[in-house]
Motif scaffolding. Structure first.
Motif, PDB file in Angstrom:
ATOM      1  N   LYS A 106       0.827  -1.204   0.000  1.00 49.30           N
ATOM      2  CA  LYS A 106       0.000   0.000   0.000  1.00 49.30           C
ATOM      3  C   LYS A 106       0.864   1.258   0.000  1.00 49.30           C
ATOM      4  CE  LYS A 106      -3.534   1.907   2.960  1.00 49.30           C
ATOM      5  NZ  LYS A 106      -4.186   1.582   4.223  1.00 49.30           N
ATOM      6  N   GLN A 107       0.556   2.127  -0.922  1.00 46.93           N
ATOM      7  CA  GLN A 107       1.274   3.397  -1.005  1.00 46.93           C
ATOM      8  C   GLN A 107       0.274   4.526  -1.154  1.00 46.93           C
ATOM      9  OE1 GLN A 107       4.415   3.649  -0.579  1.00 46.93           O
ATOM     10  NE2 GLN A 107       4.818   1.441  -0.605  1.00 46.93           N
ATOM     11  N   HIS A 108       0.675   5.679  -0.697  1.00 47.61           N
ATOM     12  CA  HIS A 108      -0.127   6.870  -0.907  1.00 47.61           C
ATOM     13  C   HIS A 108      -0.125   7.223  -2.394  1.00 47.61           C
ATOM     14  CE1 HIS A 108      -1.808  10.803  -0.341  1.00 47.61           C
ATOM     15  NE2 HIS A 108      -0.767  11.359  -0.952  1.00 47.61           N
ATOM     16  N   ASN A 109      -1.283   7.603  -2.917  1.00 47.48           N
ATOM     17  CA  ASN A 109      -1.341   8.011  -4.318  1.00 47.48           C
ATOM     18  C   ASN A 109      -1.172   9.525  -4.413  1.00 47.48           C
ATOM     19  OD1 ASN A 109      -1.963   8.726  -6.925  1.00 47.48           O
ATOM     20  ND2 ASN A 109      -3.698   7.307  -7.110  1.00 47.48           N
ATOM     21  N   PRO A 110       0.006  10.011  -4.768  1.00 49.99           N
ATOM     22  CA  PRO A 110       0.271  11.449  -4.738  1.00 49.99           C
ATOM     23  C   PRO A 110      -0.538  12.202  -5.803  1.00 49.99           C
ATOM     24  CG  PRO A 110       2.081  10.288  -5.746  1.00 49.99           C
ATOM     25  CD  PRO A 110       1.134   9.250  -5.248  1.00 49.99           C
ATOM     26  N   ARG A 111      -1.051  11.498  -6.830  1.00 45.63           N
ATOM     27  CA  ARG A 111      -1.772  12.196  -7.879  1.00 45.63           C
ATOM     28  C   ARG A 111      -3.140  12.669  -7.373  1.00 45.63           C
ATOM     29  NH1 ARG A 111      -5.374  10.599 -11.163  1.00 45.63           N
ATOM     30  NH2 ARG A 111      -5.010   8.418 -10.652  1.00 45.63           N
ATOM     31  N   SER A 112      -3.891  11.752  -6.758  1.00 45.59           N
ATOM     32  CA  SER A 112      -5.206  12.162  -6.260  1.00 45.59           C
ATOM     33  C   SER A 112      -5.110  12.671  -4.826  1.00 45.59           C
ATOM     34  CB  SER A 112      -6.164  10.971  -6.315  1.00 45.59           C
ATOM     35  OG  SER A 112      -5.795  10.032  -5.321  1.00 45.59           O
ATOM     36  N   ASP A 113      -4.100  12.228  -4.161  1.00 49.16           N
ATOM     37  CA  ASP A 113      -3.837  12.585  -2.775  1.00 49.16           C
ATOM     38  C   ASP A 113      -4.873  12.027  -1.804  1.00 49.16           C
ATOM     39  OD1 ASP A 113      -2.274  13.603  -0.826  1.00 49.16           O
ATOM     40  OD2 ASP A 113      -3.401  15.485  -0.697  1.00 49.16           O
ATOM     41  N   ARG A 114      -5.894  11.371  -2.318  1.00 48.72           N
ATOM     42  CA  ARG A 114      -6.928  10.851  -1.427  1.00 48.72           C
ATOM     43  C   ARG A 114      -6.909   9.337  -1.376  1.00 48.72           C
ATOM     44  NH1 ARG A 114      -9.624  15.518  -1.563  1.00 48.72           N
ATOM     45  NH2 ARG A 114      -9.169  16.071  -3.702  1.00 48.72           N
ATOM     46  N   HIS A 115      -6.214   8.736  -2.358  1.00 47.64           N
ATOM     47  CA  HIS A 115      -6.353   7.294  -2.533  1.00 47.64           C
ATOM     48  C   HIS A 115      -5.041   6.584  -2.267  1.00 47.64           C
ATOM     49  CE1 HIS A 115      -9.442   9.224  -5.113  1.00 47.64           C
ATOM     50  NE2 HIS A 115     -10.215   8.305  -4.516  1.00 47.64           N
ATOM     51  N   ALA A 116      -5.170   5.278  -2.242  1.00 41.28           N
ATOM     52  CA  ALA A 116      -3.967   4.454  -2.096  1.00 41.28           C
ATOM     53  C   ALA A 116      -3.647   3.809  -3.441  1.00 41.28           C
ATOM     54  CB  ALA A 116      -4.190   3.379  -1.053  1.00 41.28           C
ATOM     55  N   MET A 117      -2.400   3.431  -3.588  1.00 40.16           N
ATOM     56  CA  MET A 117      -2.019   2.562  -4.710  1.00 40.16           C
ATOM     57  C   MET A 117      -1.594   1.252  -4.075  1.00 40.16           C
ATOM     58  SD  MET A 117       0.178   4.960  -7.266  1.00 40.16           S
ATOM     59  CE  MET A 117       1.609   5.024  -6.198  1.00 40.16           C
ATOM     60  N   LEU A 118      -2.079   0.145  -4.645  1.00 43.08           N
ATOM     61  CA  LEU A 118      -1.667  -1.146  -4.114  1.00 43.08           C
ATOM     62  C   LEU A 118      -0.745  -1.791  -5.137  1.00 43.08           C
ATOM     63  CD1 LEU A 118      -5.057  -1.400  -2.712  1.00 43.08           C
ATOM     64  CD2 LEU A 118      -3.127  -2.201  -1.321  1.00 43.08           C
ATOM     65  N   LEU A 119       0.515  -1.765  -4.846  1.00 48.39           N
ATOM     66  CA  LEU A 119       1.489  -2.125  -5.861  1.00 48.39           C
ATOM     67  C   LEU A 119       1.859  -3.595  -5.778  1.00 48.39           C
ATOM     68  CD1 LEU A 119       3.732   1.041  -5.558  1.00 48.39           C
ATOM     69  CD2 LEU A 119       1.694   0.661  -6.957  1.00 48.39           C
ATOM     70  N   PRO A 120       1.596  -4.354  -6.866  1.00 47.12           N
ATOM     71  CA  PRO A 120       1.957  -5.769  -6.873  1.00 47.12           C
ATOM     72  C   PRO A 120       3.471  -5.895  -6.760  1.00 47.12           C
ATOM     73  CG  PRO A 120       0.585  -5.208  -8.774  1.00 47.12           C
ATOM     74  CD  PRO A 120       1.017  -3.921  -8.147  1.00 47.12           C
ATOM     75  N   THR A 121       3.906  -6.652  -5.795  1.00 51.79           N
ATOM     76  CA  THR A 121       5.336  -6.742  -5.520  1.00 51.79           C
ATOM     77  C   THR A 121       5.735  -8.206  -5.393  1.00 51.79           C
ATOM     78  OG1 THR A 121       5.141  -4.652  -4.361  1.00 51.79           O
ATOM     79  CG2 THR A 121       7.141  -5.920  -3.969  1.00 51.79           C
ATOM     80  N   VAL A 122       6.719  -8.607  -6.202  1.00 53.97           N
ATOM     81  CA  VAL A 122       7.124 -10.014  -6.245  1.00 53.97           C
ATOM     82  C   VAL A 122       8.252 -10.260  -5.256  1.00 53.97           C
ATOM     83  CG1 VAL A 122       8.060 -11.831  -7.708  1.00 53.97           C
ATOM     84  CG2 VAL A 122       6.470 -10.153  -8.664  1.00 53.97           C
ATOM     85  N   HIS A 123       8.185 -11.380  -4.575  1.00 53.76           N
ATOM     86  CA  HIS A 123       9.232 -11.748  -3.627  1.00 53.76           C
ATOM     87  C   HIS A 123       9.939 -13.002  -4.122  1.00 53.76           C
ATOM     88  CE1 HIS A 123       7.595  -8.724  -0.918  1.00 53.76           C
ATOM     89  NE2 HIS A 123       6.416  -9.140  -1.360  1.00 53.76           N
ATOM     90  N   SER A 124      11.211 -12.844  -4.447  1.00 57.83           N
ATOM     91  CA  SER A 124      11.948 -13.907  -5.128  1.00 57.83           C
ATOM     92  C   SER A 124      12.025 -15.183  -4.292  1.00 57.83           C
ATOM     93  CB  SER A 124      13.349 -13.423  -5.473  1.00 57.83           C
ATOM     94  OG  SER A 124      14.044 -13.088  -4.293  1.00 57.83           O
ATOM     95  N   GLU A 125      11.965 -15.036  -3.004  1.00 59.56           N
ATOM     96  CA  GLU A 125      12.089 -16.214  -2.146  1.00 59.56           C
ATOM     97  C   GLU A 125      10.952 -17.209  -2.405  1.00 59.56           C
ATOM     98  OE1 GLU A 125      11.890 -17.162   2.600  1.00 59.56           O
ATOM     99  OE2 GLU A 125      11.960 -15.071   1.938  1.00 59.56           O
ATOM    100  N   HIS A 126       9.779 -16.709  -2.739  1.00 62.30           N
ATOM    101  CA  HIS A 126       8.620 -17.593  -2.875  1.00 62.30           C
ATOM    102  C   HIS A 126       8.127 -17.771  -4.309  1.00 62.30           C
ATOM    103  CE1 HIS A 126       8.086 -18.056   1.405  1.00 62.30           C
ATOM    104  NE2 HIS A 126       8.236 -16.743   1.565  1.00 62.30           N
ATOM    105  N   CYS A 127       8.502 -16.878  -5.208  1.00 58.29           N
ATOM    106  CA  CYS A 127       8.001 -16.987  -6.585  1.00 58.29           C
ATOM    107  C   CYS A 127       8.596 -18.221  -7.256  1.00 58.29           C
ATOM    108  CB  CYS A 127       8.367 -15.734  -7.379  1.00 58.29           C
ATOM    109  SG  CYS A 127       7.989 -15.878  -9.133  1.00 58.29           S
ATOM    110  N   THR A 128       7.732 -19.037  -7.879  1.00 61.02           N
ATOM    111  CA  THR A 128       8.206 -20.251  -8.547  1.00 61.02           C
ATOM    112  C   THR A 128       8.467 -20.023 -10.029  1.00 61.02           C
ATOM    113  OG1 THR A 128       5.988 -20.965  -9.139  1.00 61.02           O
ATOM    114  CG2 THR A 128       6.831 -21.683  -6.989  1.00 61.02           C
ATOM    115  N   GLY A 129       8.005 -18.889 -10.550  1.00 60.43           N
ATOM    116  CA  GLY A 129       8.156 -18.634 -11.978  1.00 60.43           C
ATOM    117  C   GLY A 129       7.144 -19.391 -12.820  1.00 60.43           C
ATOM    118  N   CYS A 130       6.004 -19.723 -12.228  1.00 60.55           N
ATOM    119  CA  CYS A 130       5.007 -20.522 -12.956  1.00 60.55           C
ATOM    120  C   CYS A 130       4.433 -19.776 -14.142  1.00 60.55           C
ATOM    121  CB  CYS A 130       3.887 -20.955 -12.024  1.00 60.55           C
ATOM    122  SG  CYS A 130       2.796 -19.592 -11.535  1.00 60.55           S
TER     123      CYS A 130
END
Ligand code: SF4
Ligand code: SF4
Ligand code: SF4
Ligand code: SF4
Lengths: 290, 276
Positions: free
Chosen positions: B172-196
């Motif tokens: 979750k990140q603050h959305n600086p463009r609207s300033d009212r909303h959040a951005m939920l940024l998909p974030t990959v974690h190499s430890e668990h990603c299988t590359g399927c």
């Protein structure tokens, strides 16, 4: 090129056909085509109709979901490339090795390998068109090449030969999809037709050389059992893919069995002989091994 | 044939030897050429294109190319037709198995039939838990088109991930463009990603913003001597350099609080705490 071509060189086996009928005079040829076709079909029954009698391809396969079969030549290359063999492949290679030691190594060439269709077709066309001459590399080339495929695997640490091996490509192409395989198959056809008679299978193919090494001690052999009735029509020499193997058995005074590892057990000489000189035999006689 | 026929004749032995040596030289020459060609071709073909992923459990590429005998048994036993056997003309080494995530991803079968089918161990039989496989690594490569980065709630890649909340999380990140909303940024974690590849397959964009790449392309590496201060601090149970004297920053002693809303100041920019 101006000398008239002997009719026997264009249509060998005429006499056998008139004496014994077309079917009998093509018995082994037909059986061989049947075997080659059936093996391919068995591999394709799965992907085409969902009938999984055998799965995989000639490199390695699984028969009836239980028996592993692996090409020992490929496994050896893989070992040379530095990979420790896995038990399934080892068992599979053992089974295949035992089979070809028993029935004759190059039986693979005449009865299984799909490239045989290509080179046989080239040889047939060459005869019919009356093409003569050509430049064949020495017959030992294939053994040098065989050794080199292992060296290449060792040096590159990968199955280098399998990148270009036309035999693997063709059988895999037929079973899994062709891609650009036709190009290399065409090249071999044209090489055999225009450049070197029986050039690929008879002089170059390291896979054939490998199986020839296995075939030296095999009890199943073609024998010139009735060689006294030979009338020197030369038809057997014309059709044989490895004519050098016939002479000792047919013209020599020793064993009548063709003991040379290069013999593919194709049985064309049996078919084509008007005098019925040849037949398949079971002989344990090793003295004539050359 | 002509060779074999004349050899039996009574040629002088020096002549025979000359022919023999000629033959060997010719053969060796031809063979060397062939081997050289094969070797060169091999080297060129060894570079796997970035879209081509190997099946689960595949050994490291160099070892894989020594082990795989190109039988296609893994391909045959893949129930989802994920795996393909490369044919000559494909960019992948002829006869070896691969898959393309955007075409058909790996469904991560629990019993891993492809590995079981492999007779050579080119697909390592020690892999028994599909969640431990490393076919590649997903990377959200395009921050400009990913809908979540634009502030929408697409979330598709996150939702389809078989290792949801471990391999991909939404940060979750603050959305600086609207300033009212959040951005939920998909974030990959190499430890668990299988590359399927399921995330790449299901990205709703015409060209996916998230892509599964061979790990060597997708993953960066910190220099070995780097230490993360906050980790070291935690390990040590306190600051390693002791209390710091706070120095005033000249000229900013009584700067007004940054005007919010503008991305260049305050809550956005380098000090915003944004961490994908
Ligand atoms: S010599 Fe080679 S290509 Fe010819 S039939 Fe034998 S294995 Fe096949
Ligand atoms: S895990 Fe299943 S879907 Fe994935 S490649 Fe193997 S068999 Fe195919
Ligand atoms: S089953 Fe193993 S050896 Fe056969 S093609 Fe697949 S990875 Fe290669
Ligand atoms: S490739 Fe995508 S869907 Fe598959 S585990 Fe990694 S993040 Fe999840």
């Amino acid at each position: 090129m101006t000398t008239p071509v002997k009719p026997g060189l264009v249509h060998p086996g005429r006499e056998a056909v008139t004496r014994r009928g077309w079917l009998v005079a093509h018995k082994w040829l037909l059986l061989r085509r049947l075997s080659q076709g059936a093996i391919l079909l068995l591999f394709l029954l799965g992907p085409w109709f969902g009938v999984w009698i055998i799965k995989g391809n000639l490199a390695s396969s699984l028969l009836l979901d239980t028996v592993p079969l692996t090409d020992p030549y490929l496994l050896l290359q893989s070992i040379a490339a530095g990979h420790a063999p896995y038990k399934t492949a080892l068992i599979g290679a053992g089974i295949v090795l035992a089979f070809y030691l028993l029935v004759g190594g190059r039986l693979f060439c005449a009865w299984v390998c799909p490239m045989n269709l290509v080179t046989d077709a080239a040889a047939l066309l060459r005869r019919r068109l009356g093409l003569k001459g050509g430049r064949v590399p020495p017959a030992e080339t294939r053994y040098w090449l065989l050794a080199l495929t292992f060296v290449a695997a060792l040096v590159t640490g990968s199955l280098a030969w399998e990148w270009v091996n036309p035999v693997s490509m063709l059988q895999r192409g037929l079973i899994f999809g062709f891609g650009l395989t036709w190009g290399i198959v065409l090249a071999i056809f044209l090489y055999d037709l225009l450049v070197a008679p029986r050039g690929w299978c008879g002089h170059l193919c390291p896979m054939g050389a490998f199986y020839a090494l296995l075939g030296r001690l095999t009890p199943i052999r073609v024998a010139a059992e009735r060689r006294e009735s030979c009338n020197d029509c030369m038809d057997c020499f014309t059709v044989c893919p490895e004519p050098q193997v016939i002479r000792p058995a047919l013209k020599g005074s020793g064993s009548r069995a063709i003991a040379h590892g290069d013999c593919t057990r194709c049985g064309r000489c049996v078919d084509v002989c008007g005098q019925n000189v040849f037949n398949f035999s079971l002989s344990i006689n090793r003295r004539s091994v050359s | 044939m002509s060779n074999a026929d004349t050899r039996g004749q009574t040629a002088p032995s020096s002549e025979a030897r000359r022919r023999f040596l000629n033959g060997i030289a010719g053969a060796a020459g031809g063979a060397c050429l062939l081997a050289l060609g094969a070797g060169l071709y091999a080297r060129q073909a060894a570079a796997l294109p970035a879209e081509a992923l190997r099946p689960p459990g595949a050994l490291a590429e160099a070892d894989f190319l020594a082990a795989c005998i190109r039988c296609g048994l893994c391909v045959r036993d893949c129930p989802y037709n994920t795996l393909k056997l490369a044919s000559p003309g494909d960019a992948v080494v002829g006869g070896t198995p691969y898959f393309t995530a955007r075409t058909v991803p790996c469904e991560m079968c629990e019993d891993i039939p492809c590995v079981k089918a492999c007779p050579t161990n080119a697909l390592d039989h020690q892999l028994t838990d599909i969640n431990k496989s490393k076919m590649g690594l997903a990377a959200l490569v395009d921050h400009e088109t990913c809908l979540n980065f634009l502030g929408l709630r697409c979330d598709v890649c996150y939702r389809v991930c078989p290792v949801i909340d471990k391999a991909i999380t939404l940060e979750k990140q603050h959305n600086p463009r609207s300033d009212r909303h959040a951005m939920l940024l998909p974030t990959v974690h190499s430890e668990h990603c299988t590359g399927c590849g399921k995330c790449e397959k299901s990205c709703v964009l015409p060209i996916p913003a998230i892509k599964v790449l061979p790990t060597r392309l997708a993953q960066g590496k910190l220099p070995d001597h780097y230490r993360k201060g906050w980790e070291e601090k935690e390990k040590h149970g306190g600051s390693l350099i002791g209390e710091q004297v706070r120095m005033p920053v000249r000229g900013l002693e009584d700067a007004p609080p940054a005007a919010s809303g503008s991305p260049a100041s305050g809550s956005a920019g380098i000090n915003s705490g944004w961490k994908p």
